[in-house]
Design an enzyme around this catalytic site. Structure first.
Site: not given
Length: 454
Positions: A190, A160, A265
């Site tokens: 992911d 993402h 992230s």
């Protein structure tokens, strides 16, 4: 008190101000007509000698207190004035030795940071998100983190973070910037791999996430908020194998109370030996009120995805990702009532792909999958979670509901076709639900079964 008589002031000790005869009279020795004729002989007031002993003692105590405070505060009183001095520690700065991560030597937090900070990268992307009112493309920008996996420039991050990006820029700890190329990724897990043209980069050491225990110390290094670059936060493992749902996709996660924020992230999660044991992926938000919750961060266990990462590096996608070959959706009470099924949960099979794994195993349209192996399946989400535990070529026992009874079939998972790598199981479920949304249950039944179960 004082009396005013003929503009002369006299002192008397009487409360009513009266005077005794002969008290404070004119001096009898005054010579009439002389300058002293009207001068009175005012009683001489001698100062009262008070007891000064108490005051002297108090003053001495005050002086001692002031002197003690001055000494304690580092103030030295001198003849010509005063000077102020501040005590400063003479302890030298601690030098952090850069150790090699060998998997055997436990490190301090500072040593873990020093050993790995050059392997952590800041990732900035730009992209386009539709058009505005005037038909002009809307430019977007986002930031995240990543880490160097190989010396020749392969970098791991979250899917993402780089999804839909037109440009990807990587910044190293020393300030060097590189334009990165997207190699491949997988939305279901992911994970993504990008590549920069560089040599002799410092790569991380991959650890074993299966050895983590609740209470173990872990550290996250990344770029919170996209601007607090190369920050480190620490905490403990709060839970292992925590199943959570992120935007409709189920994940098996390491839960930690290390501070994790947007921009972290894709960054690495280190154990106390300086090894990467997870990929920081999510910060929990309450689904009920959309409020941010502190102390709940999540990372993808490195053991769950390292083989996929290597597959992406080689082939550009996950070649051994399991594939069932059905279009399915979660069974509901309404469907059970309309179809007269005895069960109201599981995965309803809308269609079976010809020649696929499900077709080869004998699954049929209208079957309801209720168990895979020893795992109960109550929804499509459950099936997606279980599917992640298998690879292409693995065999699993499916328990399905058909014709009012349960039966088992052996399914050998296929590999996801390359052209379908960007589709997720959650998306497939949604597409199936949307395709038949609004249809009357009886029409839907006839659509699939041709009235076969009237």
């Amino acid at each position: 008190m004082y009396n005013d008589e003929k503009n002369l002031y006299h002192y008397t000790y009487r409360k009513d101000g009266s005077e005794q005869p002969g008290e404070n009279l004119v001096n009898p020795q005054s010579v009439p007509g002389s300058d002293n004729e009207h001068r009175e002989n005012v009683q001489e007031m001698k100062p009262v000698k008070k007891n000064r002993l108490g005051m002297k003692i108090a003053a001495l105590c005050l002086c001692c207190a002031l002197l003690g405070g001055a000494v304690g505060g580092g103030v030295a009183w001198m003849a010509g004035g005063s000077s102020t001095s501040i005590s400063v520690s003479s302890r030298p700065a601690t030098e952090v030795a850069i150790k090699t991560v060998d998997g055997k030597t436990e490190m301090t937090d500072a040593e873990v940071y020093a050993a790995n900070v050059n392997s952590v990268v800041s990732i900035n992307t730009t992209g386009t998100a539709g058009t505005n009112f005037f038909g002009q493309p809307v430019q977007t920008a986002s930031a995240g983190s990543g880490f160097v996996l190989t010396k020749d420039g392969y970098i791991v991050t979250n899917y993402h973070v780089v999804e839909g990006a037109d440009t990807v820029t990587v910044t190293m700890y020393n300030g060097d910037e590189y334009d990165a190329k997207y190699v491949g990724g997988d939305e279901d897990y992911d994970i993504a791999v990008i590549k920069v043209e560089a040599e002799d980069l410092q790569a991380v050491t991959v650890g074993d996430s299966d050895t983590l225990n609740v209470g173990d110390h872990v550290l996250a290094v990344g770029n919170p908020l996209g601007e607090l670059t190369f920050s480190m936060s620490g905490g403990m493992v709060s839970s292992v194998n925590r199943a959570i749902n992120v935007s409709g996709t189920p994940f098996n996660m390491i839960q930690t109370d290390a501070s994790i924020n947007p921009g972290n992230s894709g960054g690495p999660l280190f154990n106390s030996y300086g090894e990467v044991v997870g990929i920081v992926s999510a910060k929990y938000s309450s689904a009920s009120n959309e409020e941010s919750v502190e102390g709940l961060g999540f990372a993808i266990p490195i053991n769950d995805v390292i083989a996929m990462i290597q597959d992406i590096m080689t082939n550009g996608y996950v070649t051994n990702k399991p594939y069932l070959g059905i279009t399915g959706g979660s069974m509901t009470e309404q469907m059970a009532a309309q179809f007269r099924y005895d069960i109201d949960s599981g995965v309803f099979v809308y269609s079976v792909e010809e020649g696929g794994a499900a077709d080869k195993a004998g699954l049929q349209m209208g079957d309801v999958i209720v168990k895979v192996g020893d795992k109960d399946i109550t929804s499509m989400e459950d099936l997606n979670v279980v599917k992640k535990q298998y690879s292409a070529g693995d065999t699993a026992t499916f328990t399905v509901y058909r014709d009012g009874q349960e039966m088992t079939v052996e399914v050998t998972w296929d590999a996801v076709p390359a052209q379908e790598q960007t589709d997720t199981s959650a998306q497939a479920e949604q597409n199936a639900d949307d395709s038949y949304e609004g249809m009357d249950p009886y029409d839907l039944f006839d659509y699939f079964f041709g009235g076969r179960y009237n």
